[in-house]
Design a protein around this motif. Structure first.
Motif, PDB file in Angstrom:
ATOM      1  N   VAL A  74      33.616  49.758  35.827  1.00  0.00           N
ATOM      2  CA  VAL A  74      34.869  50.759  35.930  1.00  0.00           C
ATOM      3  C   VAL A  74      34.329  51.599  36.920  1.00  0.00           C
ATOM      4  CG1 VAL A  74      36.343  52.283  34.845  1.00  0.00           C
ATOM      5  CG2 VAL A  74      35.754  50.142  33.698  1.00  0.00           C
ATOM      6  N   GLN A  75      35.049  52.094  37.887  1.00  0.00           N
ATOM      7  CA  GLN A  75      34.535  53.059  38.836  1.00  0.00           C
ATOM      8  C   GLN A  75      35.811  54.076  38.719  1.00  0.00           C
ATOM      9  OE1 GLN A  75      31.816  52.467  40.865  1.00  0.00           O
ATOM     10  NE2 GLN A  75      31.699  50.942  39.845  1.00  0.00           N
ATOM     11  N   GLY A 101      38.342  44.033  28.950  1.00  0.00           N
ATOM     12  CA  GLY A 101      38.726  45.443  28.423  1.00  0.00           C
ATOM     13  C   GLY A 101      38.494  46.472  29.546  1.00  0.00           C
ATOM     14  N   PRO A 102      37.247  46.512  30.182  1.00  0.00           N
ATOM     15  CA  PRO A 102      37.014  47.359  31.144  1.00  0.00           C
ATOM     16  C   PRO A 102      38.108  47.015  32.574  1.00  0.00           C
ATOM     17  CG  PRO A 102      35.003  46.635  30.561  1.00  0.00           C
ATOM     18  CD  PRO A 102      35.834  45.912  29.631  1.00  0.00           C
ATOM     19  N   CYS A 103      38.331  45.802  32.647  1.00  0.00           N
ATOM     20  CA  CYS A 103      39.271  45.374  33.909  1.00  0.00           C
ATOM     21  C   CYS A 103      40.732  46.016  33.708  1.00  0.00           C
ATOM     22  CB  CYS A 103      39.225  44.020  33.981  1.00  0.00           C
ATOM     23  SG  CYS A 103      37.967  43.205  34.193  1.00  0.00           S
ATOM     24  N   GLU A 114      42.668  49.104  35.814  1.00  0.00           N
ATOM     25  CA  GLU A 114      43.884  48.332  36.460  1.00  0.00           C
ATOM     26  C   GLU A 114      44.774  49.399  36.995  1.00  0.00           C
ATOM     27  OE1 GLU A 114      47.283  45.099  35.866  1.00  0.00           O
ATOM     28  OE2 GLU A 114      46.226  45.642  34.146  1.00  0.00           O
ATOM     29  N   PRO A 115      45.072  50.555  36.141  1.00  0.00           N
ATOM     30  CA  PRO A 115      45.945  51.908  36.845  1.00  0.00           C
ATOM     31  C   PRO A 115      45.145  52.381  37.925  1.00  0.00           C
ATOM     32  CG  PRO A 115      45.808  51.821  34.445  1.00  0.00           C
ATOM     33  CD  PRO A 115      44.787  50.908  34.814  1.00  0.00           C
ATOM     34  N   ASP A 136      39.562  43.503  43.811  1.00  0.00           N
ATOM     35  CA  ASP A 136      39.169  43.733  42.368  1.00  0.00           C
ATOM     36  C   ASP A 136      39.064  42.169  41.584  1.00  0.00           C
ATOM     37  OD1 ASP A 136      38.999  44.567  39.653  1.00  0.00           O
ATOM     38  OD2 ASP A 136      41.193  44.917  39.466  1.00  0.00           O
ATOM     39  N   PHE A 137      37.832  41.927  41.506  1.00  0.00           N
ATOM     40  CA  PHE A 137      37.678  40.755  40.712  1.00  0.00           C
ATOM     41  C   PHE A 137      37.819  40.821  39.219  1.00  0.00           C
ATOM     42  CE2 PHE A 137      35.751  39.708  44.968  1.00  0.00           C
ATOM     43  CZ  PHE A 137      35.974  38.497  44.805  1.00  0.00           C
ATOM     44  N   TYR A 138      38.713  40.433  38.619  1.00  0.00           N
ATOM     45  CA  TYR A 138      38.936  40.982  37.278  1.00  0.00           C
ATOM     46  C   TYR A 138      39.169  39.648  36.467  1.00  0.00           C
ATOM     47  CZ  TYR A 138      43.810  39.582  37.723  1.00  0.00           C
ATOM     48  OH  TYR A 138      44.890  38.577  38.004  1.00  0.00           O
ATOM     49  N   ALA A 139      39.278  39.773  34.962  1.00  0.00           N
ATOM     50  CA  ALA A 139      39.914  38.706  34.225  1.00  0.00           C
ATOM     51  C   ALA A 139      40.819  39.429  33.192  1.00  0.00           C
ATOM     52  CB  ALA A 139      38.652  38.148  33.396  1.00  0.00           C
TER      53      ALA A 139
END
Length: 129
Positions: free
Chosen positions: A115-116, A57-59, A63-64, A50-53
């Protein structure tokens, strides 16, 4: 003891070491460096990255789901902060976050942007297993 027995013993020892190193600990692994990332991908059969920041917001929405997948599947789940590891993000052509990669046997098998759904991610992991 013959050389063949020695080789079999070494193979068994290496297999046990690899199994004990598997990082499907039930929670995501935060990548600390490029070498740590490479080690995770090389040492684990299935890795969801998971490439995130932190500001994304979508990250935060994803996250859950990522945490549940880490807890409920045998896949190793790795999280890469794109602000902290810009080189890794760039080398994997991450242009938007979240971007998820599924690595199987050390090779990228799938890339997803945005988001998936949990069911879709679990399905891809199970299909790769």
């Amino acid at each position: 003891m013959s050389d063949a027995d020695d080789i079999d013993d070494i193979r068994e020892q290496k297999r046990e070491e690899m199994e004990s190193k598997a990082t499907s600990t039930g929670e995501p692994v935060h990548v600390e460096s490029e070498s740590h990332f490479e080690e995770l991908v090389a040492d684990n059969r299935i890795v969801l990255v998971d490439f995130y920041a932190d500001w994304c917001g979508p990250c935060k929405m994803l996250e859950p789901t990522v945490e549940e997948i880490a807890a409920e599947t045998d896949a190793t789940v790795a999280k890469v902060d794109v602000d902290e590891h810009q080189g890794l993000a760039q080398s994997h052509q991450v242009q938007g976050v979240p971007t998820l990669y599924l690595f199987v046997d050390g090779e990228p098998a799938d890339r997803m942007v945005g988001v998936q759904e949990k069911a879709d991610l679990v399905g891809k992991i199970e299909a790769a297993a």
